[in-house]
Structures are given as structure tokens and as C-alpha cells.
Write a protein that holds these residues in place. Structure first.
Motif, short mmCIF file in Angstrom:
data_model
loop_
_atom_site.label_atom_id
_atom_site.label_comp_id
_atom_site.label_asym_id
_atom_site.label_seq_id
_atom_site.Cartn_x
_atom_site.Cartn_y
_atom_site.Cartn_z
N ASN A 204 0.82 -1.22 0.00
CA ASN A 204 0.00 0.00 0.00
C ASN A 204 0.85 1.27 0.00
O ASN A 204 0.41 2.31 -0.48
CB ASN A 204 -0.95 -0.01 1.19
N VAL A 205 2.07 1.17 0.54
CA VAL A 205 2.97 2.33 0.50
C VAL A 205 3.31 2.64 -0.96
O VAL A 205 3.25 3.80 -1.40
CB VAL A 205 4.26 2.07 1.32
N PHE A 206 3.61 1.59 -1.71
CA PHE A 206 3.94 1.79 -3.13
C PHE A 206 2.71 2.27 -3.91
O PHE A 206 2.84 3.10 -4.82
CB PHE A 206 4.50 0.51 -3.75
N MET B 196 -5.89 -0.37 -3.13
CA MET B 196 -5.33 -0.08 -1.80
C MET B 196 -6.28 -0.54 -0.70
O MET B 196 -5.87 -1.16 0.29
CB MET B 196 -5.10 1.44 -1.64
N TRP B 197 -7.54 -0.20 -0.90
CA TRP B 197 -8.56 -0.53 0.11
C TRP B 197 -8.68 -2.05 0.27
O TRP B 197 -8.65 -2.56 1.39
CB TRP B 197 -9.90 0.10 -0.32
N GLN B 198 -8.77 -2.74 -0.86
CA GLN B 198 -8.93 -4.20 -0.80
C GLN B 198 -7.65 -4.86 -0.27
O GLN B 198 -7.72 -5.85 0.45
CB GLN B 198 -9.25 -4.76 -2.20
N ASN B 199 -6.51 -4.30 -0.64
CA ASN B 199 -5.24 -4.85 -0.13
C ASN B 199 -5.14 -4.65 1.38
O ASN B 199 -4.65 -5.54 2.10
CB ASN B 199 -4.07 -4.19 -0.85
N ASN C 283 -5.73 -11.93 -9.18
CA ASN C 283 -6.41 -11.61 -10.43
C ASN C 283 -6.90 -10.16 -10.51
O ASN C 283 -6.63 -9.46 -11.49
CB ASN C 283 -7.59 -12.57 -10.62
N GLU C 284 -7.60 -9.73 -9.48
CA GLU C 284 -8.18 -8.38 -9.47
C GLU C 284 -7.06 -7.32 -9.43
O GLU C 284 -7.12 -6.32 -10.14
CB GLU C 284 -9.07 -8.26 -8.24
N PHE C 285 -6.05 -7.58 -8.62
CA PHE C 285 -4.92 -6.65 -8.51
C PHE C 285 -4.23 -6.52 -9.87
O PHE C 285 -3.93 -5.42 -10.34
CB PHE C 285 -3.94 -7.13 -7.45
N GLU C 286 -3.96 -7.66 -10.49
CA GLU C 286 -3.28 -7.65 -11.80
C GLU C 286 -4.11 -6.94 -12.86
O GLU C 286 -3.57 -6.25 -13.73
CB GLU C 286 -2.97 -9.09 -12.23
N SER C 287 -5.43 -7.10 -12.79
CA SER C 287 -6.31 -6.43 -13.76
C SER C 287 -6.20 -4.92 -13.60
O SER C 287 -6.05 -4.19 -14.59
CB SER C 287 -7.77 -6.86 -13.56
N GLY C 288 -6.27 -4.45 -12.35
CA GLY C 288 -6.17 -3.02 -12.09
C GLY C 288 -4.81 -2.47 -12.51
O GLY C 288 -4.71 -1.41 -13.12
N ALA C 289 -3.77 -3.23 -12.19
CA ALA C 289 -2.41 -2.80 -12.55
C ALA C 289 -2.25 -2.74 -14.07
O ALA C 289 -1.64 -1.81 -14.61
CB ALA C 289 -1.38 -3.75 -11.94
N LEU D 132 -9.67 7.79 -13.84
CA LEU D 132 -10.33 6.48 -13.64
C LEU D 132 -9.32 5.48 -13.06
O LEU D 132 -9.65 4.73 -12.12
CB LEU D 132 -10.88 5.98 -14.98
N GLY D 133 -8.11 5.50 -13.59
CA GLY D 133 -7.06 4.60 -13.09
C GLY D 133 -6.71 4.88 -11.64
O GLY D 133 -6.44 3.97 -10.87
N MET D 134 -6.74 6.17 -11.26
CA MET D 134 -6.45 6.52 -9.86
C MET D 134 -7.52 5.95 -8.93
O MET D 134 -7.21 5.47 -7.84
CB MET D 134 -6.35 8.05 -9.71
N LEU D 135 -8.77 5.99 -9.39
CA LEU D 135 -9.86 5.39 -8.59
C LEU D 135 -9.64 3.89 -8.45
O LEU D 135 -9.87 3.31 -7.37
CB LEU D 135 -11.22 5.68 -9.25
N VAL D 136 -9.16 3.25 -9.52
CA VAL D 136 -8.86 1.81 -9.47
C VAL D 136 -7.75 1.55 -8.45
O VAL D 136 -7.83 0.61 -7.65
CB VAL D 136 -8.46 1.29 -10.88
N LEU D 137 -6.72 2.40 -8.45
CA LEU D 137 -5.61 2.23 -7.49
C LEU D 137 -6.10 2.39 -6.05
O LEU D 137 -5.66 1.66 -5.15
CB LEU D 137 -4.48 3.23 -7.78
N VAL D 138 -7.02 3.34 -5.83
CA VAL D 138 -7.58 3.54 -4.48
C VAL D 138 -8.33 2.26 -4.07
O VAL D 138 -8.20 1.79 -2.94
CB VAL D 138 -8.52 4.78 -4.44
N LEU D 139 -9.09 1.70 -5.01
CA LEU D 139 -9.83 0.46 -4.73
C LEU D 139 -8.87 -0.68 -4.38
O LEU D 139 -9.10 -1.44 -3.42
CB LEU D 139 -10.68 0.08 -5.95
#
Lengths: 190, 84
Positions: A88-90, A150-153, A164-170, A141-148
């Protein structure tokens, strides 16, 4: 080592659906890039004059911010996959880099508007504002994905085998970076 | 080389190519050779992002090819418009 362990199955990172989405997005941008190039061919002086008003330094700043953000996402993914702390720091650093991109872009827009250039000025500015704003929308939109992510992580959702979900967002975030790598030379340098 | 060090090295390479490309683009005349060099540098950066950041160097060949071809195909189309 078993024979099964020797078999390396090649697979896409993340969900298959995100790759179809990425292909669709790349195709739409490709169309805009080609339209830009064809229009520049028709009005080379207009495009040269428009480009001369842009700050290459700001374009470089945008590029460095997005590349750095993508790099932080890679490092976050590696941390999370390895089950180590710091993912989450990264991701936060990636968001801050993306924030730097937004700040530079908004400064650029303010400067151009202050000089009296807007969407209706000419074809160059129509493409400049249209392409970069459409791309910026993808960054947001990508920043919102990164926030999501972070939250899930933070809730411990991701770990090796459940990425899977993390890799999709990345992957989506890296696509935003990839698009800018084509957009930057096209609009700012050539 | 560990995956982390590899990612760090790719990032440094991308930064260096970006700065060199911008310096060249800003200080050189827009000749066809300059266009080819800048678009080639852009394609190299795109390769790095696709293979090492997106992680497609371990993906099925078709998908890897599609993504790797993106920047060069756009580059060739854009480059051709500078011939006229």
C-alpha cells in the motif's frame, strides 16, 4: 521435480475481460492518433505553431510522473504477491505520482487558456485538448482503481494465487502509461 | 537479477530514454530522420512497459504480439505522414 512442474503455462495477468477492454481502449486511441497525424499532414504550419506554444518540459514532467507511477505499481504488485508489507505504500506513491501528472496537466491547460487558446481555436488545439483530456479522464479512472486496490489490499484480499483483481487493475494503469508514451511524442515533439 | 531490481532498471532506462528523446526533439530540426528516431525511442519505451510492467513477456504469444505491435504500428503510420 515433476514433469508437471516443468510445464510453464503462459497466461495473461489478471482477468481476460480486462484485456478485451484494454484492446478496445487502445483501438479508440489509435484512431485518434491516426486522425491527428492525417490532420497535421493537411495543416503542417498550424500544427507546428500550436506545438511551439506547448511546454516540452511539462510533457516530459507528465511522462516521468506516469512512468514512475507505473513503476510503483509494479513494486506494489511484487510486494503483495510475495506476501510482504509495503504494497500500500507503493500504491500511495503511485497515486502521488499520478497526482503530480494531474497538477502539471492542469497548469498546462491554465497556461494555454490564459494565452487565449481553447478547443475552438483551430484543429491543433481541438486535438490537443481532446486527446490529452480524454487521456486525463483515463488517468483519473485509473487513480480510482488504485484507491480500490489499496482498500482491498488493506483488507488482506490479495495474496499469491489470489492476484487476479490486482493484476487487472495494474494492467489498466500500465495501459494508461502506454497510451501516453505514444501521445507525448506525437503532440509535443513531432 | 531479482524482479524488483529488474523493474528498477527498466524504470531508470525509461527515464533516461524519455529525457534524451525530449532533448533531441526540442533541440533538433524535425527532419524525417528525427521523426524516425523519436518514434523508435517511443516504441522501445512501449516494449519495456508491455513486457516488464504489464508482465506480458510471459503471456500467450498472440496477446504479447498485439500489445508489442501497438506503438510501432502507430509509429509507422505517423512516420509515413511525414514523408509527404
Amino acid at each position: 521435480m515433476t514433469a508437471q512442474a516443468d510445464i510453464q503455462v503462459k497466461q495473461l495477468p489478471g482477468d481476460f475481460a480486462i484485456w478485451l477492454f484494454i484492446l478496445a481502449e487502445l483501438s479508440v486511441f489509435a484512431l485518434f492518433f491516426i486522425l491527428y497525424a492525417i490532420t497535421r499532414l493537411r495543416f503542417p504550419e498550424m500544427f507546428a505553431e500550436g506545438q511551439a506554444q506547448l511546454s516540452v518540459l511539462a510533457g516530459v514532467g507528465n511522462t516521468l510522473a506516469l512512468l514512475t507511477s507505473s513503476w510503483f505499481v509494479v513494486r506494489a504488485q511484487q510486494k503483495v504477491h510475495a506476501g510482504r508489507a509495503g504494497g500500500n505504500v507503493f500504491l500511495l506513491l503511485a497515486l502521488m505520482s499520478a497526482g503530480a501528472y494531474l497538477w502539471i496537466k492542469s497548469t498546462e491547460y491554465q497556461h494555454s487558456v490564459a494565452l487565449g487558446f481553447d478547443l475552438s481555436t483551430n484543429d491543433f488545439y481541438f486535438f490537443y485538448y481532446g486527446l490529452t483530456a480524454f487521456h486525463m479522464f483515463h488517468v483519473i479512472l485509473g487513480m480510482l482503481v488504485l484507491v480500490l486496490l489499496m482498500w482491498q489490499n488493506g483488507r488482506g484480499k490479495y495474496r499469491s494465487g489470489r492476484m487476479n483483481e490486482f493484476e487487472s487493475g495494474a494492467s489498466y494503469w500500465h495501459m494508461v502509461d502506454l497510451l501516453w508514451l505514444v501521445l507525448f511524442p506525437l503532440v509535443y515533439l513531432l | 537479477m531479482s524482479e524488483a531490481r529488474l523493474a528498477d532498471s527498466i524504470w531508470i532506462l525509461l527515464i533516461l530514454v524519455t529525457v534524451a528523446m525530449a532533448y533531441f526533439g526540442e533541440n533538433g530540426a524535425v527532419t524525417f530522420l528525427a521523426v524516425v528516431l523519436i518514434l523508435s525511442a517511443s516504441a522501445v519505451k512501449a516494449f519495456c512497459v508491455v513486457d516488464y510492467f504489464m508482465g506480458l513477456r510471459k503471456a500467450p504469444r498472440m496477446w504479447r504480439f498485439l500489445l508489442l505491435a501497438y506503438a510501432p504500428v502507430i509509429g509507422v503510420i505517423v512516420g509515413v505522414t511525414y514523408l509527404f
